[in-house]
Design a protein around this motif. Structure first.
Motif, PDB file in Angstrom:
ATOM      1  N   VAL A 104       4.345 -12.048  10.917  1.00  0.00           N
ATOM      2  CA  VAL A 104       3.388 -11.811  11.997  1.00  0.00           C
ATOM      3  C   VAL A 104       1.981 -12.205  11.563  1.00  0.00           C
ATOM      4  N   CYS A 105       1.533 -11.733  10.419  1.00  0.00           N
ATOM      5  CA  CYS A 105       0.166 -12.014   9.966  1.00  0.00           C
ATOM      6  C   CYS A 105      -0.023 -13.492   9.655  1.00  0.00           C
ATOM      7  N   GLY A 106       0.995 -14.136   9.115  1.00  0.00           N
ATOM      8  CA  GLY A 106       0.917 -15.572   8.871  1.00  0.00           C
ATOM      9  C   GLY A 106       0.795 -16.349  10.160  1.00  0.00           C
ATOM     10  N   GLY A 107       1.528 -15.938  11.184  1.00  0.00           N
ATOM     11  CA  GLY A 107       1.448 -16.597  12.485  1.00  0.00           C
ATOM     12  C   GLY A 107       0.117 -16.368  13.174  1.00  0.00           C
ATOM     13  N   ILE A 108      -0.391 -15.138  13.111  1.00  0.00           N
ATOM     14  CA  ILE A 108      -1.693 -14.849  13.708  1.00  0.00           C
ATOM     15  C   ILE A 108      -2.779 -15.617  12.959  1.00  0.00           C
ATOM     16  N   GLY A 109      -2.636 -15.695  11.639  1.00  0.00           N
ATOM     17  CA  GLY A 109      -3.608 -16.441  10.850  1.00  0.00           C
ATOM     18  C   GLY A 109      -3.628 -17.914  11.213  1.00  0.00           C
ATOM     19  N   LYS A 110      -2.458 -18.489  11.419  1.00  0.00           N
ATOM     20  CA  LYS A 110      -2.379 -19.910  11.783  1.00  0.00           C
ATOM     21  C   LYS A 110      -2.959 -20.142  13.173  1.00  0.00           C
ATOM     22  N   ALA A 111      -2.683 -19.245  14.108  1.00  0.00           N
ATOM     23  CA  ALA A 111      -3.164 -19.410  15.480  1.00  0.00           C
ATOM     24  C   ALA A 111      -4.663 -19.171  15.602  1.00  0.00           C
ATOM     25  N   VAL A 155       2.746   0.225  14.503  1.00  0.00           N
ATOM     26  CA  VAL A 155       3.406   0.084  15.806  1.00  0.00           C
ATOM     27  C   VAL A 155       3.121  -1.296  16.399  1.00  0.00           C
ATOM     28  N   ILE A 156       1.872  -1.736  16.334  1.00  0.00           N
ATOM     29  CA  ILE A 156       1.518  -3.058  16.858  1.00  0.00           C
ATOM     30  C   ILE A 156       2.246  -4.150  16.085  1.00  0.00           C
ATOM     31  N   TYR A 157       2.305  -4.006  14.749  1.00  0.00           N
ATOM     32  CA  TYR A 157       2.983  -4.998  13.926  1.00  0.00           C
ATOM     33  C   TYR A 157       4.459  -5.094  14.306  1.00  0.00           C
ATOM     34  N   ILE A 158       5.108  -3.967  14.467  1.00  0.00           N
ATOM     35  CA  ILE A 158       6.534  -3.960  14.818  1.00  0.00           C
ATOM     36  C   ILE A 158       6.751  -4.573  16.199  1.00  0.00           C
ATOM     37  N   LEU A 159       5.876  -4.254  17.162  1.00  0.00           N
ATOM     38  CA  LEU A 159       6.003  -4.846  18.495  1.00  0.00           C
ATOM     39  C   LEU A 159       5.818  -6.359  18.452  1.00  0.00           C
ATOM     40  N   LEU A 160       4.845  -6.824  17.660  1.00  0.00           N
ATOM     41  CA  LEU A 160       4.660  -8.271  17.517  1.00  0.00           C
ATOM     42  C   LEU A 160       5.864  -8.896  16.831  1.00  0.00           C
ATOM     43  N   TRP A 161       6.429  -8.216  15.854  1.00  0.00           N
ATOM     44  CA  TRP A 161       7.600  -8.718  15.146  1.00  0.00           C
ATOM     45  C   TRP A 161       8.772  -8.899  16.120  1.00  0.00           C
ATOM     46  N   VAL A 180      -3.180  -2.974   7.800  1.00  0.00           N
ATOM     47  CA  VAL A 180      -3.112  -1.809   6.907  1.00  0.00           C
ATOM     48  C   VAL A 180      -4.211  -0.812   7.254  1.00  0.00           C
ATOM     49  N   LEU A 181      -5.427  -1.287   7.489  1.00  0.00           N
ATOM     50  CA  LEU A 181      -6.529  -0.387   7.843  1.00  0.00           C
ATOM     51  C   LEU A 181      -6.272   0.325   9.170  1.00  0.00           C
ATOM     52  N   PHE A 182      -5.743  -0.409  10.161  1.00  0.00           N
ATOM     53  CA  PHE A 182      -5.417   0.242  11.431  1.00  0.00           C
ATOM     54  C   PHE A 182      -4.310   1.271  11.261  1.00  0.00           C
ATOM     55  N   THR A 183      -3.370   1.005  10.373  1.00  0.00           N
ATOM     56  CA  THR A 183      -2.292   1.966  10.131  1.00  0.00           C
ATOM     57  C   THR A 183      -2.833   3.220   9.449  1.00  0.00           C
ATOM     58  N   ALA A 203      -7.653 -16.380   7.667  1.00  0.00           N
ATOM     59  CA  ALA A 203      -6.653 -16.263   6.611  1.00  0.00           C
ATOM     60  C   ALA A 203      -5.699 -15.099   6.876  1.00  0.00           C
ATOM     61  N   SER A 204      -4.433 -15.309   6.539  1.00  0.00           N
ATOM     62  CA  SER A 204      -3.422 -14.288   6.832  1.00  0.00           C
ATOM     63  C   SER A 204      -3.642 -13.014   6.029  1.00  0.00           C
ATOM     64  N   TRP A 205      -4.217 -13.113   4.834  1.00  0.00           N
ATOM     65  CA  TRP A 205      -4.459 -11.898   4.045  1.00  0.00           C
ATOM     66  C   TRP A 205      -5.472 -10.993   4.738  1.00  0.00           C
ATOM     67  N   ILE A 206      -6.390 -11.567   5.495  1.00  0.00           N
ATOM     68  CA  ILE A 206      -7.351 -10.742   6.243  1.00  0.00           C
ATOM     69  C   ILE A 206      -6.624  -9.974   7.341  1.00  0.00           C
ATOM     70  N   TRP A 207      -5.678 -10.634   8.023  1.00  0.00           N
ATOM     71  CA  TRP A 207      -4.899  -9.944   9.055  1.00  0.00           C
ATOM     72  C   TRP A 207      -4.051  -8.839   8.447  1.00  0.00           C
ATOM     73  N   ARG A 208      -3.524  -9.074   7.254  1.00  0.00           N
ATOM     74  CA  ARG A 208      -2.743  -8.023   6.587  1.00  0.00           C
ATOM     75  C   ARG A 208      -3.610  -6.800   6.306  1.00  0.00           C
ATOM     76  N   ILE A 209      -4.823  -7.026   5.837  1.00  0.00           N
ATOM     77  CA  ILE A 209      -5.753  -5.916   5.581  1.00  0.00           C
ATOM     78  C   ILE A 209      -6.081  -5.194   6.877  1.00  0.00           C
ATOM     79  N   VAL A 210      -6.282  -5.944   7.959  1.00  0.00           N
ATOM     80  CA  VAL A 210      -6.591  -5.326   9.254  1.00  0.00           C
ATOM     81  C   VAL A 210      -5.446  -4.419   9.691  1.00  0.00           C
TER      82      VAL A 210
END
Length: 121
Positions: free
Chosen positions: A64-71, A95-101, A84-87, A75-82
């Motif tokens: 998910v984060c790699g795809g959001i990063g590409k779109a 929940v958002i990550y699982i729904l996107l998955w 984690v911080l939201f969690t 960088a995908s690592w920034i999305w991963r941090i986002v």
């Protein structure tokens, strides 16, 4: 809407700061040359979201984060941090990550790339 009305509207948007000088000049030139206005799906959020795909190459869990990063170009690592911080702080990042998955399709495999990361040895 006449050309003069459209130019007046462009000028109002330019004065309000919604258009840069370059954007105003391009839009005005396009109007005066009789070119059709850009399609509704060009560059808007809906078209960007429809291009979203889960990454096959840049993934830790579901891609998910790699795809959001590409779109998004971030960088995908920034999305991963986002996520984690939201969690941690709000509780809904997971929940958002699982729904996107679940709902975002995975990017398509290229022919000949069925086995990624395996060596011939």
């Amino acid at each position: 809407m006449t050309i003069s009305d459209e130019i007046r509207r462009l000028h109002e948007l330019h004065q309000a700061g919604a258009l840069t000088d370059a954007e105003f000049a391009r839009a005005k030139e396009r109007l005066l040359n009789g070119a059709p206005p850009p399609a509704a799906g060009d560059g808007d959020l809906a078209s960007e979201f429809s291009r979203l795909r889960r990454s096959r190459a840049d993934r830790w869990l579901g891609g998910v984060c790699g795809g959001i990063g590409k779109a998004s170009g971030v960088a995908s690592w920034i999305w991963r941090i986002v996520f984690v911080l939201f969690t941690i702080s709000f509780g809904f990042g997971l929940v958002i990550y699982i729904l996107l998955w679940i709902f975002v399709p995975e990017e398509e495999r290229l022919p000949g790339n069925d086995i990624i990361g395996k060596s011939d040895t």
